[in-house]
Design an enzyme around this catalytic site. Structure first.
Site, short mmCIF file in Angstrom:
data_model
loop_
_atom_site.label_atom_id
_atom_site.label_comp_id
_atom_site.label_asym_id
_atom_site.label_seq_id
_atom_site.Cartn_x
_atom_site.Cartn_y
_atom_site.Cartn_z
N ASP A 222 0.59 -1.19 -0.15
CA ASP A 222 -0.04 -0.06 0.10
C ASP A 222 0.81 1.20 0.10
O ASP A 222 0.53 2.34 -0.79
CB ASP A 222 -0.75 -0.25 1.35
N HIS B 41 -5.12 -3.66 5.76
CA HIS B 41 -4.87 -3.82 4.36
C HIS B 41 -5.95 -4.53 3.75
O HIS B 41 -6.36 -5.81 3.30
CB HIS B 41 -3.68 -4.94 4.18
P1 NAD Z 1 -0.28 -18.37 -5.62
O1 NAD Z 1 -1.38 -19.28 -5.47
O2 NAD Z 1 0.42 -17.83 -6.67
O3 NAD Z 1 0.77 -18.94 -4.55
C1 NAD Z 1 0.42 -19.36 -3.25
C2 NAD Z 1 1.40 -20.56 -2.98
O4 NAD Z 1 1.07 -20.85 -1.69
C3 NAD Z 1 1.23 -21.76 -3.85
O5 NAD Z 1 2.68 -22.15 -4.49
C4 NAD Z 1 0.72 -22.82 -3.00
O6 NAD Z 1 1.49 -24.25 -3.19
C5 NAD Z 1 1.36 -22.14 -1.66
N1 NAD Z 1 0.50 -22.89 -0.24
C6 NAD Z 1 -0.79 -23.12 -0.38
N2 NAD Z 1 -1.10 -23.46 0.78
C7 NAD Z 1 0.33 -24.09 1.42
C8 NAD Z 1 0.51 -24.46 2.61
N3 NAD Z 1 -0.33 -24.94 3.59
N4 NAD Z 1 2.08 -24.21 3.05
C9 NAD Z 1 3.01 -23.53 2.24
N5 NAD Z 1 2.53 -23.27 0.97
C10 NAD Z 1 1.25 -23.40 0.72
O7 NAD Z 1 -0.67 -17.01 -4.67
P2 NAD Z 1 -0.03 -15.49 -4.88
O8 NAD Z 1 -0.59 -14.74 -5.81
O9 NAD Z 1 1.50 -15.71 -4.48
O10 NAD Z 1 -0.64 -14.96 -3.40
C11 NAD Z 1 -0.50 -15.44 -2.04
C12 NAD Z 1 -1.26 -14.88 -0.90
O11 NAD Z 1 -0.83 -13.27 -0.72
C13 NAD Z 1 -2.77 -14.63 -1.36
O12 NAD Z 1 -3.53 -14.86 -0.07
C14 NAD Z 1 -2.97 -13.11 -1.56
O13 NAD Z 1 -4.27 -12.79 -1.43
C15 NAD Z 1 -1.90 -12.33 -0.82
N6 NAD Z 1 -1.45 -11.23 -1.19
C16 NAD Z 1 -1.16 -10.14 -0.25
C17 NAD Z 1 -0.75 -8.94 -0.59
C18 NAD Z 1 -0.50 -7.86 0.44
O14 NAD Z 1 -0.25 -6.71 0.37
N7 NAD Z 1 -0.41 -8.23 1.82
C19 NAD Z 1 -0.75 -8.49 -1.72
C20 NAD Z 1 -0.89 -9.48 -3.05
C21 NAD Z 1 -1.41 -10.64 -2.68
#
Ligand code: NAD
Length: 342
Positions: free
Chosen positions: A178, A205
């Site tokens: 952000d 967030h």
């Molecule tokens: P993605 O699906 O590309 O990757 C997520 C990964 O997590 C995958 O590789 C999956 O295998 C893994 N995973 C699932 N369960 C797991 C577990 N129990 N242990 C370990 N790994 C596990 O998703 P992404 O685009 O990388 O997003 C990940 C998260 O980040 C989402 O929840 C998204 O909403 C969040 N996000 C947060 C922000 C922020 O500003 N804080 C910004 C963007 C995305």
């Protein structure tokens, strides 16, 4: 990317023809990325591998590709040794000895979803990861990227409390994206290098809980019209959705998030390493408002958060935004706490 912020931490010494890396007197840090094979995890690992403060980088994910991602990164000629860990049985070894555990594990949004729609899937992922942190590295700092961040930080905190090792200065929700977005948009409006923009983003967030404090921007935002200030505020609040829509079902922000996550990780590591003037916003346990967790500028130090800088003076519009954010934050926090204590 770290050259502006960091002094060199070591020298290459040639001994008997072999190169060894001397890092004293700086500490060597172990960083874990949990969710390392994902859209955020892979570029985040790539950036952390380049941080000279990191000597061990452990990549953990459920995905079968994880050991391969580690081998791939291990061929980069930077000091951090990379290990890959796949599946829950390999999680304890990944976490053991960690100084910082960054968590982007979990599902991202698709068009039409709010961050809260992710709760059911992601809550148990963060709960289970926090449990292993409590068992293997109770002093590690946790930086949680997984959404909804507003609820995930209370979940991790409750797990650590139950395990008897909770330190509120060591559990962070990553809101850096952000701040990064606000600085990018203000840089564009002002026609200046966005890296030179300092702008606190407070609250939480998601949607209305994201409060960019535009009145405190340095340099001042070149907008005088209140309508334009409000439109910029909305754009920052909805910037994640802008990416989700543009990716049209292909996920949410990953590359900018990796950049932001690496920036926060660097701030935490610099603090752990003894620097005393490292400031970033993050979402932590807080008594500043009626919401028991809140994001605002923090000083990082040897024990994680060293000082909460508060959020300073807000103008009437920002005070109104804060008023709207608090009930939503409180609701998100209770949802997280109830999930662990049910
Ligand atoms: P993605 O699906 O590309 O990757 C997520 C990964 O997590 C995958 O590789 C999956 O295998 C893994 N995973 C699932 N369960 C797991 C577990 N129990 N242990 C370990 N790994 C596990 O998703 P992404 O685009 O990388 O997003 C990940 C998260 O980040 C989402 O929840 C998204 O909403 C969040 N996000 C947060 C922000 C922020 O500003 N804080 C910004 C963007 C995305």
């Amino acid at each position: 990317m770290f050259s502006r912020a960091l002094k060199p931490v070591g020298t290459l010494a040639v001994q008997n023809g072999a190169k060894s890396f001397s890092t004293s007197p700086q500490r060597n840090f172990k960083v874990v990325v949990a969710g390392a094979a994902g859209g955020i995890g892979q570029p985040l690992a790539l950036l952390i591998k380049q941080n000279p403060l990191v000597t061990q980088l452990a990549l953990y994910d459920l995905a079968p590709v994880t050991p391969g991602v580690a081998v791939d990164l291990s061929h980069m000629n930077t000091v951090a040794k990379v290990t890959g860990h796949k599946g829950p049985e390999e999680l304890p070894a990944a976490i053991k000895g960690a100084d910082l555990v960054v968590i982007p594990a979990g599902v991202p949004r698709k068009p039409g979803m709010t961050r809260d729609d992710l709760f059911n899937t992601n809550a148990s992922i963060v709960r289970d990861l926090a449990q292993v942190v409590a068992e293997q590295s109770p002093k590690a700092i946790m930086a949680i990227i997984t959404n909804p961040v507003n609820s995930m930080v209370p979940i991790a905190s409750e797990v650590l409390k139950k395990a008897g090792c909770y330190d509120p200065n060591r559990v962070l929700g990553v809101t850096t994206l952000d701040v990064v977005r606000a600085a990018a948009f203000i840089g564009e409006i002002n026609g200046v290098d966005p890296q030179s923009v300092q702008i606190p983003v407070i609250g939480g967030h998601s949607g209305v809980t994201i409060i960019p404090v535009l009145s405190q921007s340095k340099p001042a935002v070149k907008l005088t019209d209140q309508g334009k200030i409000e439109a910029l505020t909305k754009r920052i609040q909805e910037a994640g959705t802008e990416v989700v829509k543009a990716k049209a079902g292909g996920g949410s922000a990953t590359l900018s998030m990796a950049y932001a996550g690496a920036r926060l990780a660097n701030a935490v590591l610099r603090g752990l390493n003894g620097e005393s003037n490292v400031v970033e916003c993050a979402y932590i346990k807080s008594d500043l408002t009626e919401a028991s967790y809140f994001a605002n500028p923090l000083v990082f130090g040897k024990g994680g958060v060293a000082k909460n800088l508060g959020y300073g003076a807000l103008n009437a519009y920002e005070q109104q935004l804060l008023k709207e954010a608090i009930p939503e934050l409180k609701k998100n926090i209770v949802t997280g706490e109830k999930f662990v204590n049910k």
